[in-house]
Motif scaffolding. Structure first.
Motif, PDB file in Angstrom:
ATOM      1  N   PRO A  17       0.977  -1.381   0.209  1.00  0.00           N
ATOM      2  CA  PRO A  17       0.013  -0.046   0.038  1.00  0.00           C
ATOM      3  C   PRO A  17       0.791   1.234   0.241  1.00  0.00           C
ATOM      4  O   PRO A  17       2.036   0.900   0.482  1.00  0.00           O
ATOM      5  CB  PRO A  17      -0.830   0.371   1.740  1.00  0.00           C
ATOM      6  CG  PRO A  17      -0.278  -0.727   2.462  1.00  0.00           C
ATOM      7  CD  PRO A  17       0.653  -1.792   0.668  1.00  0.00           C
ATOM      8  N   LYS A  49      -6.850   7.147   6.072  1.00  0.00           N
ATOM      9  CA  LYS A  49      -7.771   5.769   6.492  1.00  0.00           C
ATOM     10  C   LYS A  49      -8.603   6.720   4.667  1.00  0.00           C
ATOM     11  O   LYS A  49      -9.331   7.442   4.519  1.00  0.00           O
ATOM     12  CB  LYS A  49      -8.730   5.106   7.027  1.00  0.00           C
ATOM     13  CG  LYS A  49      -8.521   4.335   8.688  1.00  0.00           C
ATOM     14  CD  LYS A  49      -9.568   4.371   9.252  1.00  0.00           C
ATOM     15  CE  LYS A  49      -8.768   3.616  10.596  1.00  0.00           C
ATOM     16  NZ  LYS A  49     -10.091   3.164  11.275  1.00  0.00           N
ATOM     17  N   VAL A  50      -8.634   5.390   3.511  1.00  0.00           N
ATOM     18  CA  VAL A  50      -9.237   6.022   2.790  1.00  0.00           C
ATOM     19  C   VAL A  50     -10.461   5.658   2.480  1.00  0.00           C
ATOM     20  O   VAL A  50     -11.051   3.859   2.466  1.00  0.00           O
ATOM     21  CB  VAL A  50      -8.516   5.621   1.441  1.00  0.00           C
ATOM     22  CG1 VAL A  50      -8.963   5.884  -0.103  1.00  0.00           C
ATOM     23  CG2 VAL A  50      -7.020   6.245   1.119  1.00  0.00           C
ATOM     24  N   VAL A 107     -13.878   3.544   0.882  1.00  0.00           N
ATOM     25  CA  VAL A 107     -13.530   2.913  -0.232  1.00  0.00           C
ATOM     26  C   VAL A 107     -15.411   2.035  -0.023  1.00  0.00           C
ATOM     27  O   VAL A 107     -15.661   1.297   1.010  1.00  0.00           O
ATOM     28  CB  VAL A 107     -13.025   1.545  -0.387  1.00  0.00           C
ATOM     29  CG1 VAL A 107     -13.088  -0.054  -1.243  1.00  0.00           C
ATOM     30  CG2 VAL A 107     -11.800   2.072  -0.260  1.00  0.00           C
ATOM     31  N   TYR A 109     -14.557   3.010   4.932  1.00  0.00           N
ATOM     32  CA  TYR A 109     -12.923   3.926   5.079  1.00  0.00           C
ATOM     33  C   TYR A 109     -12.406   2.713   5.829  1.00  0.00           C
ATOM     34  O   TYR A 109     -12.310   2.096   6.295  1.00  0.00           O
ATOM     35  CB  TYR A 109     -12.525   4.678   6.094  1.00  0.00           C
ATOM     36  CG  TYR A 109     -13.739   5.990   5.911  1.00  0.00           C
ATOM     37  CD1 TYR A 109     -12.935   7.817   5.304  1.00  0.00           C
ATOM     38  CD2 TYR A 109     -14.308   6.688   6.846  1.00  0.00           C
ATOM     39  CE1 TYR A 109     -13.810   8.084   5.042  1.00  0.00           C
ATOM     40  CE2 TYR A 109     -14.909   7.682   6.294  1.00  0.00           C
ATOM     41  CZ  TYR A 109     -15.057   8.520   5.107  1.00  0.00           C
ATOM     42  OH  TYR A 109     -14.842   9.741   5.167  1.00  0.00           O
ATOM     43  N   THR A 110     -11.241   2.786   5.143  1.00  0.00           N
ATOM     44  CA  THR A 110     -10.108   1.236   5.102  1.00  0.00           C
ATOM     45  C   THR A 110      -8.930   1.454   5.487  1.00  0.00           C
ATOM     46  O   THR A 110      -7.903   2.350   5.022  1.00  0.00           O
ATOM     47  CB  THR A 110      -9.834   0.562   3.599  1.00  0.00           C
ATOM     48  OG1 THR A 110     -11.238   0.440   3.150  1.00  0.00           O
ATOM     49  CG2 THR A 110      -8.962  -0.169   4.249  1.00  0.00           C
ATOM     50  N   GLU A 111      -8.785   0.379   7.154  1.00  0.00           N
ATOM     51  CA  GLU A 111      -7.633   1.125   6.886  1.00  0.00           C
ATOM     52  C   GLU A 111      -6.409   0.848   6.017  1.00  0.00           C
ATOM     53  O   GLU A 111      -6.413  -0.787   5.203  1.00  0.00           O
ATOM     54  CB  GLU A 111      -7.658   0.393   8.991  1.00  0.00           C
ATOM     55  CG  GLU A 111      -5.609   0.541   9.055  1.00  0.00           C
ATOM     56  CD  GLU A 111      -6.107   0.183  10.666  1.00  0.00           C
ATOM     57  OE1 GLU A 111      -5.196   0.404  11.442  1.00  0.00           O
ATOM     58  OE2 GLU A 111      -7.626   0.214  11.148  1.00  0.00           O
ATOM     59  N   ILE A 112      -5.208   1.039   5.865  1.00  0.00           N
ATOM     60  CA  ILE A 112      -3.236   0.670   5.253  1.00  0.00           C
ATOM     61  C   ILE A 112      -3.326  -0.598   5.971  1.00  0.00           C
ATOM     62  O   ILE A 112      -3.383  -0.508   6.882  1.00  0.00           O
ATOM     63  CB  ILE A 112      -2.706   1.524   5.030  1.00  0.00           C
ATOM     64  CG1 ILE A 112      -1.753   1.653   4.247  1.00  0.00           C
ATOM     65  CG2 ILE A 112      -2.581   2.561   6.280  1.00  0.00           C
ATOM     66  CD1 ILE A 112      -0.767   2.238   3.586  1.00  0.00           C
ATOM     67  N   ALA A 128      -4.821  -5.861   3.171  1.00  0.00           N
ATOM     68  CA  ALA A 128      -5.469  -4.626   2.877  1.00  0.00           C
ATOM     69  C   ALA A 128      -5.859  -4.112   1.117  1.00  0.00           C
ATOM     70  O   ALA A 128      -6.467  -4.367   0.106  1.00  0.00           O
ATOM     71  CB  ALA A 128      -6.119  -3.162   2.685  1.00  0.00           C
ATOM     72  N   ALA A 129      -3.737  -4.305   0.967  1.00  0.00           N
ATOM     73  CA  ALA A 129      -3.852  -4.016  -0.242  1.00  0.00           C
ATOM     74  C   ALA A 129      -3.305  -5.310  -1.544  1.00  0.00           C
ATOM     75  O   ALA A 129      -3.795  -5.078  -2.651  1.00  0.00           O
ATOM     76  CB  ALA A 129      -1.638  -3.180  -0.084  1.00  0.00           C
ATOM     77  N   TYR A 177      -7.926  -1.964   0.131  1.00  0.00           N
ATOM     78  CA  TYR A 177      -7.026  -1.073  -0.351  1.00  0.00           C
ATOM     79  C   TYR A 177      -6.072  -0.306  -1.466  1.00  0.00           C
ATOM     80  O   TYR A 177      -5.706  -0.898  -1.997  1.00  0.00           O
ATOM     81  CB  TYR A 177      -5.816  -0.725   1.233  1.00  0.00           C
ATOM     82  CG  TYR A 177      -5.090   0.731   1.735  1.00  0.00           C
ATOM     83  CD1 TYR A 177      -5.542   1.822   2.103  1.00  0.00           C
ATOM     84  CD2 TYR A 177      -3.980   0.825   0.799  1.00  0.00           C
ATOM     85  CE1 TYR A 177      -5.693   2.766   1.852  1.00  0.00           C
ATOM     86  CE2 TYR A 177      -3.925   2.274   0.490  1.00  0.00           C
ATOM     87  CZ  TYR A 177      -4.428   3.625   1.684  1.00  0.00           C
ATOM     88  OH  TYR A 177      -3.321   4.214   1.740  1.00  0.00           O
TER      89      TYR A 177
END
Length: 372
Positions: free
Chosen positions: A132, A258-259, A261, A265-268, A272-273, A305
């Motif tokens: 990520p 956190k982004v 999606v 909100y998705t934690e890095i 997730a990557a 992510y």
């Protein structure tokens, strides 16, 4: 024709060796391996020096790969100069490196150029590293923020200039945001990390990010800048209110966003990557064994992510000697092996390749042969 091609490559490798010395690395001889054998962790070992140039995001993983590979092959040495993905691809395409590390696959025109150095079947893009990209910031008292793609785009285009802007505050209820000015820090060198980050913005926030994905930062958005992953991280670390994008393994104690999606909100994280890569598709129009991947940046997949890079090793499909082929295949196989991926994960925090990707990568590496 072949003699001219490989003679020119050897000359450029000598120049690259001098450049590596100037960067503080040991001198790269560019000489092929002295003995055959393609084993990676056991069996007959390979010897010789392998020269690579490229991604600075790969550097932590590369140190682990070098240590593991050289331990299993006492007569072998891998010299890698983390000058950036763009520099790595240029060196490879000029014959100045036996492989490139790149956070972006070769473009169509670069694949065409590779034929001149690698022979009629050109080059192979082989995934080796999934990580990520952290949207990392230095804001006193704040270690985590929720941000959606349009807000991220507006920050990096400097349409949002203060940390307490309503667009940020509305996504972070309960967080005390200061009126500190936002300082954007971007890469000064051509970078695969930049290309992946701008690809995300172009796909996920097209109304707010109107630039195409590219390895060079847009010329009209200049602000603070630094060379390499370590450069931007160091600048942000020393600048209150700064923000950047960088490989997650390198950002240390900086705050991370956190982004958003879908509706979450998705934690890095490496998991997730990896989930974002699972929904990627092969690039159209490429040779059967090439593994360039198009990522779905605007995915709504829960837990994915999408600000992620797939880092590649770029190899020729053919080399001019069996010794070089054995060395390239041995190192490439170690990198994608379970041991190699585990070492990289422990060192750099990246997501290991899935079993399916590893099998495809091994098939691609196994196809490398001596030029006829």
């Amino acid at each position: 024709m072949k003699a001219l091609r490989f003679g020119r490559a050897a000359a450029v490798i000598s120049v690259a060796a001098l450049a590596l010395t100037a960067c503080g690395s040991d001198n790269a001889t560019g000489q092929p391996a002295a003995a055959g054998g393609a084993s990676t962790t056991a069996g007959s070992a390979v010897t010789g020096t392998l020269t690579g140039i490229g991604s600075s995001a790969q550097n932590s993983a590369m140190e682990a790969w070098k240590a593991g590979f050289e331990s299993a092959n006492e007569g072998a040495m891998v010299q890698y100069s983390p000058d950036g993905s763009g520099a790595g691809r240029k060196a490879f395409l000029s014959g100045g490196a036996q492989f490139a590390g790149s956070d972006a696959y070769l473009k169509d025109d670069e694949m065409t150029q590779a034929v001149e150095v690698c022979g009629p079947d050109g080059a192979l893009n082989v995934p080796t590293y999934i990580s990520p990209i952290a949207i990392a910031f230095n804001l006193e008292g704040v270690t985590e923020l929720n941000l959606d793609a349009p807000t991220i785009a507006k920050i990096f285009t400097k349409k949002i200039t203060a940390w307490n802007d309503p667009a940020i505050a509305s996504q972070n209820e309960g967080v005390e945001l200061p009126d500190t000015t936002i300082t954007v820090v971007h890469r000064s060198d051509e970078s695969g990390t930049t290309e992946n980050f701008t690809d995300y913005l172009a796909a996920a926030a097209p109304e707010d990010w109107t630039y195409e994905a590219a390895g060079a930062w847009p010329a009209d958005l200049q602000s603070e800048n630094a060379k390499g992953t370590s450069g931007v991280v160091q600048t942000v670390t020393s600048t209150d209110g700064a923000i950047t994008y960088a490989d997650a393994s390198a950002v240390g104690d900086l705050g991370k966003a956190k982004v958003k999606v879908g509706e979450e909100y998705t934690e890095i994280s490496s998991d997730a990557a990896a989930k974002a890569v699972d929904v990627a598709t092969p690039v159209e129009g490429r040779p059967e064994l090439d593994m360039a991947l198009d990522l779905e940046r605007d995915t709504t997949e829960s837990g994915a992510y999408p600000v992620v890079l797939v880092s590649y090793h770029i190899y020729c499909t053919t080399y001019d000697s069996q010794e070089t082929v054995d060395l390239v295949k041995a190192f490439g196989s170690y990198v994608i092996s379970e041991d190699g991926q585990a070492e990289a994960e422990a060192s750099a925090g990246n997501a290991p390749l899935s079993e399916a990707l590893r099998e495809k990568a091994q098939t691609a590496i196994d196809s490398i042969e001596v030029a006829s």
